[in-house]
Scaffold this motif. Structure first.
Motif, PDB file in Angstrom:
ATOM      1  N   GLY A 111      29.593  54.487  49.175  1.00  0.00           N
ATOM      2  CA  GLY A 111      30.989  54.929  49.253  1.00  0.00           C
ATOM      3  C   GLY A 111      31.885  53.838  49.806  1.00  0.00           C
ATOM      4  N   ASP A 112      31.335  52.985  50.635  1.00  0.00           N
ATOM      5  CA  ASP A 112      32.131  51.972  51.322  1.00  0.00           C
ATOM      6  C   ASP A 112      31.658  50.585  50.875  1.00  0.00           C
ATOM      7  N   ALA A 113      31.907  50.275  49.598  1.00  0.00           N
ATOM      8  CA  ALA A 113      31.375  49.036  49.030  1.00  0.00           C
ATOM      9  C   ALA A 113      31.999  47.820  49.708  1.00  0.00           C
ATOM     10  N   PRO A 114      31.212  46.770  49.932  1.00  0.00           N
ATOM     11  CA  PRO A 114      31.761  45.548  50.519  1.00  0.00           C
ATOM     12  C   PRO A 114      32.604  44.792  49.496  1.00  0.00           C
ATOM     13  N   LEU A 115      33.242  43.745  49.971  1.00  0.00           N
ATOM     14  CA  LEU A 115      33.998  42.885  49.063  1.00  0.00           C
ATOM     15  C   LEU A 115      33.031  41.891  48.427  1.00  0.00           C
ATOM     16  N   PHE A 116      32.953  41.889  47.098  1.00  0.00           N
ATOM     17  CA  PHE A 116      32.138  40.901  46.393  1.00  0.00           C
ATOM     18  C   PHE A 116      33.034  39.728  46.034  1.00  0.00           C
ATOM     19  N   ILE A 117      32.641  38.533  46.462  1.00  0.00           N
ATOM     20  CA  ILE A 117      33.405  37.330  46.105  1.00  0.00           C
ATOM     21  C   ILE A 117      32.548  36.466  45.182  1.00  0.00           C
ATOM     22  N   ASP A 118      33.085  36.192  44.014  1.00  0.00           N
ATOM     23  CA  ASP A 118      32.413  35.360  43.019  1.00  0.00           C
ATOM     24  C   ASP A 118      32.939  33.933  43.170  1.00  0.00           C
ATOM     25  N   VAL A 119      32.052  32.989  43.524  1.00  0.00           N
ATOM     26  CA  VAL A 119      32.525  31.620  43.786  1.00  0.00           C
ATOM     27  C   VAL A 119      32.224  30.669  42.631  1.00  0.00           C
ATOM     28  N   ARG A 120      31.870  31.225  41.465  1.00  0.00           N
ATOM     29  CA  ARG A 120      31.555  30.358  40.328  1.00  0.00           C
ATOM     30  C   ARG A 120      32.833  29.778  39.719  1.00  0.00           C
ATOM     31  N   GLU A 121      32.645  28.926  38.734  1.00  0.00           N
ATOM     32  CA  GLU A 121      33.785  28.304  38.049  1.00  0.00           C
ATOM     33  C   GLU A 121      34.355  29.280  37.027  1.00  0.00           C
ATOM     34  N   GLU A 122      35.566  28.971  36.603  1.00  0.00           N
ATOM     35  CA  GLU A 122      36.310  29.827  35.673  1.00  0.00           C
ATOM     36  C   GLU A 122      35.498  30.210  34.423  1.00  0.00           C
ATOM     37  N   ASP A 123      34.839  29.232  33.788  1.00  0.00           N
ATOM     38  CA  ASP A 123      34.129  29.532  32.538  1.00  0.00           C
ATOM     39  C   ASP A 123      32.940  30.454  32.788  1.00  0.00           C
ATOM     40  N   GLU A 124      32.309  30.345  33.940  1.00  0.00           N
ATOM     41  CA  GLU A 124      31.198  31.241  34.266  1.00  0.00           C
ATOM     42  C   GLU A 124      31.709  32.656  34.509  1.00  0.00           C
ATOM     43  N   TRP A 125      32.770  32.746  35.249  1.00  0.00           N
ATOM     44  CA  TRP A 125      33.416  34.036  35.555  1.00  0.00           C
ATOM     45  C   TRP A 125      33.819  34.750  34.268  1.00  0.00           C
ATOM     46  N   ASN A 126      34.345  33.974  33.332  1.00  0.00           N
ATOM     47  CA  ASN A 126      34.833  34.576  32.090  1.00  0.00           C
ATOM     48  C   ASN A 126      33.726  35.165  31.235  1.00  0.00           C
ATOM     49  N   GLU A 127      32.483  34.771  31.506  1.00  0.00           N
ATOM     50  CA  GLU A 127      31.384  35.320  30.715  1.00  0.00           C
ATOM     51  C   GLU A 127      30.812  36.598  31.293  1.00  0.00           C
ATOM     52  N   GLY A 128      31.358  37.050  32.400  1.00  0.00           N
ATOM     53  CA  GLY A 128      30.906  38.315  32.979  1.00  0.00           C
ATOM     54  C   GLY A 128      30.811  38.212  34.480  1.00  0.00           C
ATOM     55  N   GLN A 129      30.931  39.356  35.153  1.00  0.00           N
ATOM     56  CA  GLN A 129      30.974  39.355  36.617  1.00  0.00           C
ATOM     57  C   GLN A 129      30.506  40.702  37.161  1.00  0.00           C
ATOM     58  N   ILE A 130      30.271  40.770  38.440  1.00  0.00           N
ATOM     59  CA  ILE A 130      29.936  42.042  39.088  1.00  0.00           C
ATOM     60  C   ILE A 130      31.213  42.875  39.187  1.00  0.00           C
ATOM     61  N   PRO A 131      31.162  44.160  38.783  1.00  0.00           N
ATOM     62  CA  PRO A 131      32.381  44.976  38.771  1.00  0.00           C
ATOM     63  C   PRO A 131      33.095  44.981  40.123  1.00  0.00           C
ATOM     64  N   GLY A 132      34.383  44.785  40.080  1.00  0.00           N
ATOM     65  CA  GLY A 132      35.198  44.842  41.291  1.00  0.00           C
ATOM     66  C   GLY A 132      35.240  43.548  42.089  1.00  0.00           C
ATOM     67  N   ALA A 133      34.468  42.542  41.656  1.00  0.00           N
ATOM     68  CA  ALA A 133      34.444  41.284  42.413  1.00  0.00           C
ATOM     69  C   ALA A 133      35.793  40.574  42.318  1.00  0.00           C
ATOM     70  N   VAL A 134      36.093  39.787  43.357  1.00  0.00           N
ATOM     71  CA  VAL A 134      37.260  38.918  43.248  1.00  0.00           C
ATOM     72  C   VAL A 134      36.753  37.500  42.988  1.00  0.00           C
ATOM     73  N   HIS A 135      37.539  36.755  42.243  1.00  0.00           N
ATOM     74  CA  HIS A 135      37.109  35.417  41.856  1.00  0.00           C
ATOM     75  C   HIS A 135      37.810  34.362  42.687  1.00  0.00           C
ATOM     76  N   ILE A 136      37.041  33.629  43.492  1.00  0.00           N
ATOM     77  CA  ILE A 136      37.593  32.482  44.217  1.00  0.00           C
ATOM     78  C   ILE A 136      36.615  31.322  43.999  1.00  0.00           C
ATOM     79  N   PRO A 137      36.935  30.400  43.073  1.00  0.00           N
ATOM     80  CA  PRO A 137      36.008  29.288  42.833  1.00  0.00           C
ATOM     81  C   PRO A 137      35.688  28.573  44.142  1.00  0.00           C
ATOM     82  N   ARG A 138      34.449  28.096  44.256  1.00  0.00           N
ATOM     83  CA  ARG A 138      33.953  27.506  45.499  1.00  0.00           C
ATOM     84  C   ARG A 138      34.933  26.494  46.107  1.00  0.00           C
TER      85      ARG A 138
END
Ligand SMILES: [Zn+2]
Length: 390
Positions: free
Chosen positions: A30-57
């Motif tokens: 019920g209280d999901a943590p914040l998922f931060i995706d630190v991959r590059e733009e092209d990796e992010w564009n191919e799919g991600q964990i639902p609800g994650a925010v994208h901040i490249p490393r």
């Protein structure tokens, strides 16, 4: 000298890791943590964990605070395989984040487990180019531009205020603009109503504005209402679904009608008005700040209302005030910044000064107060012989 492997092992010893199954449990809690995706733009564009925010490393340290203002909040950081995210977790720890884990095995392992993923809605190359100056601002970015493209703004009036406001909203990529205006382009409009032109004299302003806006940006759909907004049609027009109303009308009956409708439908109004060298802007957001009736419960009697026919205005003034209205509208659509809710911004063109007045909500307001007495639309008598030209 330490090798990359040594360094990675050292960093991994200093951080906490979680495996894909553990992260999945957290995501479903019920209280999901914040998922931060630190991959590059092209990796992010191919799919991600639902609800994650994208901040490249490379931007993590400089941008993380915007997404995670609370250093005690639980964060799961991930990359493709768990190495970049290990360094990222270490950095977040150094920045004072207390509850950070790195996803071991990364997105690759997450996907291999068959856990849910989502594809980002992205901008095609044409849109990337058109909105590149928005994409360069972290507070807007691709996510914000997608929000704008899905936003729907209703403009009351395609006159002095509606012209610059609609031009900037269209240029910014607000996906749907509605224009309510029952007037035709007149020569006396062209001194300030820049959505129109000499060759459009006699055309419906709504049609003229639609041509101008769609020529500026084909991403924008313009819906026209060639009618005066009244108690009879206001619910029908609002039923078309609008996120923000930009009020560029300059007459009391419309102002009160829009106000009451915005409270009934819970839609914020970005209000602007102009007279000679002075203009004002504020945002009426129902139940978060005052409404127009909190300030002026009833319209003035006709004999005290300013005569619309004599309302001269310096040509550039609506450009300034309408642009400020567009600014407030974009902020509301993006959910950023500090809107003019409960604040009236006053501009004096002659002295080139801005002033601000605090506006308070009235708990006894007849429409947005605790016990409203106005629950239906009221058509006030016209104060002007002809339509007002903002
Ligand atoms: Zn009120």
């Amino acid at each position: 000298m330490a090798t990359y492997r040594d360094l990675l092992a050292q960093v991994k010893a200093e951080i906490d890791e979680i495996d894909a199954a553990g992260a999945r449990e957290l995501l479903d809690s019920g209280d999901a943590p914040l998922f931060i995706d630190v991959r590059e733009e092209d990796e992010w564009n191919e799919g991600q964990i639902p609800g994650a925010v994208h901040i490249p490393r490379g931007f993590l340290e400089s941008r993380v605070e915007a997404s995670a203002p609370d250093r005690a909040q639980q964060i799961v950081v991930y990359c493709a395989g768990g190495s970049r995210s290990a360094f990222a977790a270490k950095s977040l720890g150094d920045l004072g984040y207390e509850n950070v884990v790195s996803l071991s095995g990364g997105y690759t392992d997450w996907k291999r487990n068959g856990f849910p993923t989502q594809l980002p809605t992205t901008l095609d190359p044409e849109k990337r180019s058109r909105y590149s100056r928005h994409l360069l601002i972290p507070e807007v970015g691709v996510e914000g531009q997608l929000k704008l493209l899905e936003s729907r703004v209703l403009l009351i009036g395609a006159g002095g205020l509606g012209s610059p406001a609609s031009l900037y909203l269209a240029a910014a990529g607000v996906g749907r603009l509605g224009i309510v205006d029952d007037d035709r382009v007149d020569a006396s409009n062209l001194q300030r109503q820049i959505a129109h032109s000499t060759e459009r004299l006699g055309e419906w302003k709504a049609d003229s504005a639609k041509r101008t806006l769609e020529a500026l940006n084909p991403d924008v759909e313009v819906v026209t209402y060639k009618e005066r907004i009244t108690s009879e049609n206001v619910d029908r027009i609002l039923a078309d679904g609008w996120d923000v109303i930009l009020d560029g009308a300059d007459n009391f009956p419309t102002r009160y009608l829009i106000n009451d409708a915005s409270v009934f439908h819970d839609i914020p109004v970005v209000h602007g008005s102009i007279y000679r060298f002075e203009g004002q802007v504020t945002v009426f957001k129902p139940h978060e700040g005052p409404c127009y009736r909190c300030l002026f419960p009833q319209p003035p009697p006709p004999e005290l209302a300013p005569s619309c026919a004599e309302g001269g205005v310096l040509g550039v003034l609506p450009g300034i005030i309408g642009s400020l209205q567009a600014n407030e509208t974009l902020k509301l659509a993006l959910g950023i910044g500090n809107p003019l809710i409960g604040r009236l911004l006053l501009f004096d063109a002659l002295t080139a000064t801005f002033d601000e007045v605090a506006l308070r909500r009235d708990p006894n307001c007849p429409v947005c107060g605790d016990s409203p007495t106005i629950t239906e639309y009221i058509d006030y008598v016209e104060f002007c012989a002809g339509p007002a030209h903002a």
